[in-house]
Design a protein around this motif. Structure first.
Motif, PDB file in Angstrom:
ATOM      1  N   LEU A 133       0.842  -1.206   0.000  1.00  0.00           N
ATOM      2  CA  LEU A 133       0.000   0.000   0.000  1.00  0.00           C
ATOM      3  C   LEU A 133       0.868   1.244   0.000  1.00  0.00           C
ATOM      4  CD1 LEU A 133      -3.062   0.793   0.190  1.00  0.00           C
ATOM      5  CD2 LEU A 133      -2.691   1.091   2.647  1.00  0.00           C
ATOM      6  N   ASN A 134       0.506   2.190  -0.849  1.00  0.00           N
ATOM      7  CA  ASN A 134       1.152   3.499  -0.865  1.00  0.00           C
ATOM      8  C   ASN A 134       0.250   4.495  -0.141  1.00  0.00           C
ATOM      9  OD1 ASN A 134       3.187   2.374  -2.441  1.00  0.00           O
ATOM     10  ND2 ASN A 134       2.231   3.003  -4.365  1.00  0.00           N
ATOM     11  N   VAL A 135       0.710   4.974   0.984  1.00  0.00           N
ATOM     12  CA  VAL A 135      -0.063   5.873   1.858  1.00  0.00           C
ATOM     13  C   VAL A 135       0.603   7.240   1.852  1.00  0.00           C
ATOM     14  CG1 VAL A 135      -0.902   6.250   4.209  1.00  0.00           C
ATOM     15  CG2 VAL A 135      -0.697   3.912   3.312  1.00  0.00           C
ATOM     16  N   PHE A 136      -0.193   8.305   1.850  1.00  0.00           N
ATOM     17  CA  PHE A 136       0.399   9.642   1.923  1.00  0.00           C
ATOM     18  C   PHE A 136      -0.307  10.501   2.968  1.00  0.00           C
ATOM     19  CE2 PHE A 136      -3.019  10.064  -1.107  1.00  0.00           C
ATOM     20  CZ  PHE A 136      -3.516  11.362  -0.959  1.00  0.00           C
ATOM     21  N   PHE A 137       0.472  11.407   3.534  1.00  0.00           N
ATOM     22  CA  PHE A 137      -0.007  12.461   4.436  1.00  0.00           C
ATOM     23  C   PHE A 137       0.207  13.762   3.684  1.00  0.00           C
ATOM     24  CE2 PHE A 137       1.012  15.841   7.416  1.00  0.00           C
ATOM     25  CZ  PHE A 137       0.062  15.719   8.420  1.00  0.00           C
ATOM     26  N   LEU A 138      -0.834  14.584   3.556  1.00  0.00           N
ATOM     27  CA  LEU A 138      -0.751  15.827   2.792  1.00  0.00           C
ATOM     28  C   LEU A 138      -1.303  16.967   3.625  1.00  0.00           C
ATOM     29  CD1 LEU A 138      -0.282  17.485   0.209  1.00  0.00           C
ATOM     30  CD2 LEU A 138      -2.462  16.605  -0.673  1.00  0.00           C
ATOM     31  N   SER A 139      -0.412  17.706   4.264  1.00  0.00           N
ATOM     32  CA  SER A 139      -0.847  18.830   5.091  1.00  0.00           C
ATOM     33  C   SER A 139       0.376  19.500   5.711  1.00  0.00           C
ATOM     34  CB  SER A 139      -1.784  18.343   6.207  1.00  0.00           C
ATOM     35  OG  SER A 139      -2.518  19.422   6.728  1.00  0.00           O
ATOM     36  N   ARG A 140       0.125  20.618   6.380  1.00  0.00           N
ATOM     37  CA  ARG A 140       1.196  21.235   7.172  1.00  0.00           C
ATOM     38  C   ARG A 140       1.614  20.272   8.279  1.00  0.00           C
ATOM     39  NH1 ARG A 140      -0.477  24.826  10.392  1.00  0.00           N
ATOM     40  NH2 ARG A 140      -2.710  24.556  10.088  1.00  0.00           N
ATOM     41  N   ILE A 141       2.909  20.264   8.587  1.00  0.00           N
ATOM     42  CA  ILE A 141       3.375  19.437   9.696  1.00  0.00           C
ATOM     43  C   ILE A 141       3.243  20.270  10.959  1.00  0.00           C
ATOM     44  CG2 ILE A 141       5.340  18.197  10.672  1.00  0.00           C
ATOM     45  CD1 ILE A 141       6.195  17.664   7.749  1.00  0.00           C
ATOM     46  N   ALA A 142       2.136  20.026  11.655  1.00  0.00           N
ATOM     47  CA  ALA A 142       1.777  20.798  12.841  1.00  0.00           C
ATOM     48  C   ALA A 142       0.947  19.900  13.746  1.00  0.00           C
ATOM     49  CB  ALA A 142       0.974  22.039  12.445  1.00  0.00           C
ATOM     50  N   VAL A 143       0.895  20.254  15.016  1.00  0.00           N
ATOM     51  CA  VAL A 143       0.182  19.439  16.000  1.00  0.00           C
ATOM     52  C   VAL A 143      -1.241  19.148  15.551  1.00  0.00           C
ATOM     53  CG1 VAL A 143      -0.733  19.408  18.359  1.00  0.00           C
ATOM     54  CG2 VAL A 143       1.606  20.212  17.938  1.00  0.00           C
TER      55      VAL A 143
ATOM     56  N   LEU B 139       0.320  14.327  12.355  1.00  0.00           N
ATOM     57  CA  LEU B 139       1.222  13.394  11.668  1.00  0.00           C
ATOM     58  C   LEU B 139       1.790  12.359  12.628  1.00  0.00           C
ATOM     59  CD1 LEU B 139       2.972  12.402   9.292  1.00  0.00           C
ATOM     60  CD2 LEU B 139       4.619  14.202   9.877  1.00  0.00           C
ATOM     61  N   GLY B 140       2.143  12.782  13.835  1.00  0.00           N
ATOM     62  CA  GLY B 140       2.719  11.869  14.816  1.00  0.00           C
ATOM     63  C   GLY B 140       1.817  10.685  15.104  1.00  0.00           C
ATOM     64  N   GLU B 141       0.516  10.931  15.176  1.00  0.00           N
ATOM     65  CA  GLU B 141      -0.428   9.850  15.437  1.00  0.00           C
ATOM     66  C   GLU B 141      -0.523   8.921  14.224  1.00  0.00           C
ATOM     67  OE1 GLU B 141      -2.822   7.816  18.154  1.00  0.00           O
ATOM     68  OE2 GLU B 141      -1.382   9.453  18.386  1.00  0.00           O
ATOM     69  N   ALA B 142      -0.439   9.482  13.031  1.00  0.00           N
ATOM     70  CA  ALA B 142      -0.437   8.651  11.821  1.00  0.00           C
ATOM     71  C   ALA B 142       0.750   7.689  11.838  1.00  0.00           C
ATOM     72  CB  ALA B 142      -0.388   9.542  10.580  1.00  0.00           C
ATOM     73  N   ILE B 143       1.897   8.178  12.263  1.00  0.00           N
ATOM     74  CA  ILE B 143       3.090   7.329  12.355  1.00  0.00           C
ATOM     75  C   ILE B 143       2.890   6.241  13.407  1.00  0.00           C
ATOM     76  CG2 ILE B 143       5.565   7.320  12.894  1.00  0.00           C
ATOM     77  CD1 ILE B 143       5.586  10.278  11.888  1.00  0.00           C
ATOM     78  N   ASN B 144       2.224   6.595  14.504  1.00  0.00           N
ATOM     79  CA  ASN B 144       1.922   5.590  15.539  1.00  0.00           C
ATOM     80  C   ASN B 144       1.090   4.439  14.972  1.00  0.00           C
ATOM     81  OD1 ASN B 144       3.272   7.100  17.473  1.00  0.00           O
ATOM     82  ND2 ASN B 144       1.421   8.072  18.276  1.00  0.00           N
ATOM     83  N   TYR B 145       0.114   4.748  14.114  1.00  0.00           N
ATOM     84  CA  TYR B 145      -0.702   3.695  13.511  1.00  0.00           C
ATOM     85  C   TYR B 145       0.165   2.762  12.651  1.00  0.00           C
ATOM     86  CZ  TYR B 145      -4.414   7.144  14.515  1.00  0.00           C
ATOM     87  OH  TYR B 145      -5.252   8.060  15.109  1.00  0.00           O
ATOM     88  N   LEU B 146       1.018   3.379  11.835  1.00  0.00           N
ATOM     89  CA  LEU B 146       1.851   2.587  10.930  1.00  0.00           C
ATOM     90  C   LEU B 146       2.808   1.679  11.689  1.00  0.00           C
ATOM     91  CD1 LEU B 146       2.654   5.318   8.247  1.00  0.00           C
ATOM     92  CD2 LEU B 146       0.987   3.467   8.080  1.00  0.00           C
TER      93      LEU B 146
ATOM     94  N   GLU C  17       5.802  23.474  12.260  1.00  0.00           N
ATOM     95  CA  GLU C  17       6.227  23.496  13.667  1.00  0.00           C
ATOM     96  C   GLU C  17       7.428  22.559  13.817  1.00  0.00           C
ATOM     97  OE1 GLU C  17       2.728  22.536  15.969  1.00  0.00           O
ATOM     98  OE2 GLU C  17       1.557  24.148  15.042  1.00  0.00           O
ATOM     99  N   MET C  18       8.631  23.149  13.853  1.00  0.00           N
ATOM    100  CA  MET C  18       9.865  22.369  13.780  1.00  0.00           C
ATOM    101  C   MET C  18      10.037  21.406  14.948  1.00  0.00           C
ATOM    102  SD  MET C  18      11.514  22.601  11.013  1.00  0.00           S
ATOM    103  CE  MET C  18      12.926  21.700  11.635  1.00  0.00           C
ATOM    104  N   GLU C  19       9.674  21.833  16.147  1.00  0.00           N
ATOM    105  CA  GLU C  19       9.821  20.954  17.305  1.00  0.00           C
ATOM    106  C   GLU C  19       8.929  19.716  17.146  1.00  0.00           C
ATOM    107  OE1 GLU C  19       9.334  21.117  22.186  1.00  0.00           O
ATOM    108  OE2 GLU C  19       9.487  22.987  21.046  1.00  0.00           O
ATOM    109  N   TYR C  20       7.740  19.924  16.628  1.00  0.00           N
ATOM    110  CA  TYR C  20       6.826  18.802  16.396  1.00  0.00           C
ATOM    111  C   TYR C  20       7.397  17.873  15.324  1.00  0.00           C
ATOM    112  CZ  TYR C  20       2.544  16.224  15.345  1.00  0.00           C
ATOM    113  OH  TYR C  20       1.621  15.226  15.149  1.00  0.00           O
ATOM    114  N   TRP C  21       7.962  18.437  14.260  1.00  0.00           N
ATOM    115  CA  TRP C  21       8.568  17.625  13.204  1.00  0.00           C
ATOM    116  C   TRP C  21       9.721  16.778  13.765  1.00  0.00           C
ATOM    117  CZ3 TRP C  21       8.480  14.893   9.121  1.00  0.00           C
ATOM    118  CH2 TRP C  21       9.645  14.567   8.410  1.00  0.00           C
TER     119      TRP C  21
END
Length: 383
Positions: free
Chosen positions: A202-212, A216-223, A242-246
């Motif tokens: 499966l090819n999955v994508f996240f498309l949005s600003r990297i911000a709380v 995105l962090g929760e998406a990575i937790n699922y994977l 948000e660099m700290e979040y990234w």
């Protein structure tokens, strides 16, 4: 004679990193510029960097494709210059494309506050619970000031879903003048090529600003919990807002199992997004809140079903095979949805893929939506 509409927005084309709000205005103008004379006031920057504009192009009205725009540098984003620039144009309507913008909502709204001009404000999802929990003190002060000045009674509230109307009433009272007009989208391409899909891949994508807020962090937790028998290619598309979040997300990425491959593609101009989605299968966006979600519609337009949170107007997706909308508290359901798509063969996936693109065509070509958006600017009465 066409009505003159001033649009105030923090960022506008060629800026693209701020995402949805820019597209909301670009689509609105492109769909209705034969009906209205649009003047767009914006900054000379993108989300985190200045635009490459010549000095002589700043702080003056410029003709574009059927509208006018002024790119203001920081020294000219003030009440004194706004008065000089705006008042002489005798606008019929002023449209504010944000709630928590000091320079492009609060200041110009103060200028027009007591003038006989229709004032329309789009909160852009900023009154949602998830959005208000980010920098809550600053937003609480802003909302208090807004109410003390009585500005909530001076505007027509442009909401894009019934849920957003409820948010306006909750914070500003039932007496608010609210109009519902869903965001307009660019037209769906007439021909979409079928996508290749292998079983267990499966090819999955996240498309949005990297911000709380975008989660995105929760998406990575699922994977991280996808069964090892499935291989997932995960593409992250969007600016590092948000660099700290990234940096927190990067730590999680490094800890992912070998069956999950990750690529960060960076921020991509809107006109190039379709090229990046040709080989993608699903959008994964467990957002904390969206009032519309242009990236969701763009995913469908590119024949990609979505796995999103239930914090958007898009509900009951599974029954129409458009994807899944899942409560953020139900992590296992997100994982199960991803694994369902992993296990699909090409024919099974195409049922969902075709449903997505067909829905997007029906939605974007609905003339009723255009009429609802035009109504925002046509009524001469204001509170």
């Amino acid at each position: 004679m066409k009505r003159k509409v001033l649009i105030c927005i923090d960022w506008f084309l060629p800026a693209y990193k701020a995402g949805g709000p820019i597209q909301s205005i670009a689509n609105l103008v492109n769909h209705t510029k034969t009906e209205f004379d649009y003047y767009i006031a914006t900054s000379n920057s993108d989300l985190d960097s200045p635009l490459s504009l010549p000095e002589e192009a700043l702080n003056v009205w410029s003709e574009k494709d059927g509208f006018k725009v002024v790119y203001l540098d920081p020294a000219h984003q003030n009440l004194k210059y706004y008065k000089q620039l705006f008042i002489k144009e005798a606008f019929d309507v002023v449209y504010f494309n944000s709630l928590f913008s000091q320079k492009f909502t609060l200041l110009p709204l103060m200028l027009f506050k007591n003038l006989n001009i229709r004032k329309v404000l789009a909160p852009r999802g900023m009154l949602g619970k998830g959005a208000l929990e980010i920098k809550p003190l600053k937003k609480k002060i802003f909302l208090t000031l807004f109410k003390v000045l009585g500005l909530q009674k001076k505007v027509v509230w442009h909401v894009t879903a019934e849920s957003e109307a409820f948010e306006v009433y909750k914070h500003f009272g039932k007496g608010c003048n609210v109009l519902l007009a869903p965001n307009l989208s660019a037209k769906t391409k007439q021909k979409i090529e079928p996508k290749e899909k292998k079983v267990n891949e499966l090819n999955v994508f996240f498309l949005s600003r990297i911000a709380v807020k975008k989660n995105l962090g929760e998406a990575i937790n699922y994977l991280a919990e996808i069964r090892s028998s499935y291989h997932v290619n995960f593409s992250i598309i969007g600016p590092k807002d948000e660099m700290e979040y990234w940096q927190d997300c990067e730590v999680k990425i490094k800890q992912l199992p070998k069956n999950i491959s990750v690529k960060y593609l960076g921020a991509i101009p809107h006109q190039d997004i379709s090229k990046k989605l040709i080989n993608q299968h699903i959008l994964l966006l467990p957002t904390q809140h969206e009032n519309f979600g242009h990236v969701i519609m763009e995913s469908w337009q590119n024949s990609c079903p979505v796995i999103i949170s239930d914090q958007t107007p898009w509900q009951g997706l599974e029954k129409d095979k458009l994807g899944f909308d899942i409560p953020l508290t139900k992590k296992n359901e997100f994982i199960a949805a991803i694994e369902l798509f992993c296990a699909m063969n090409k024919d099974e996936y195409h049922i969902w893929s075709n449903a997505s693109v067909n829905f997007s065509k029906k939605f974007t070509e609905n003339p009723e939506l255009i009429e609802q958006n035009k109504a925002l600017f046509l009524n001469t009465l204001n509170n």
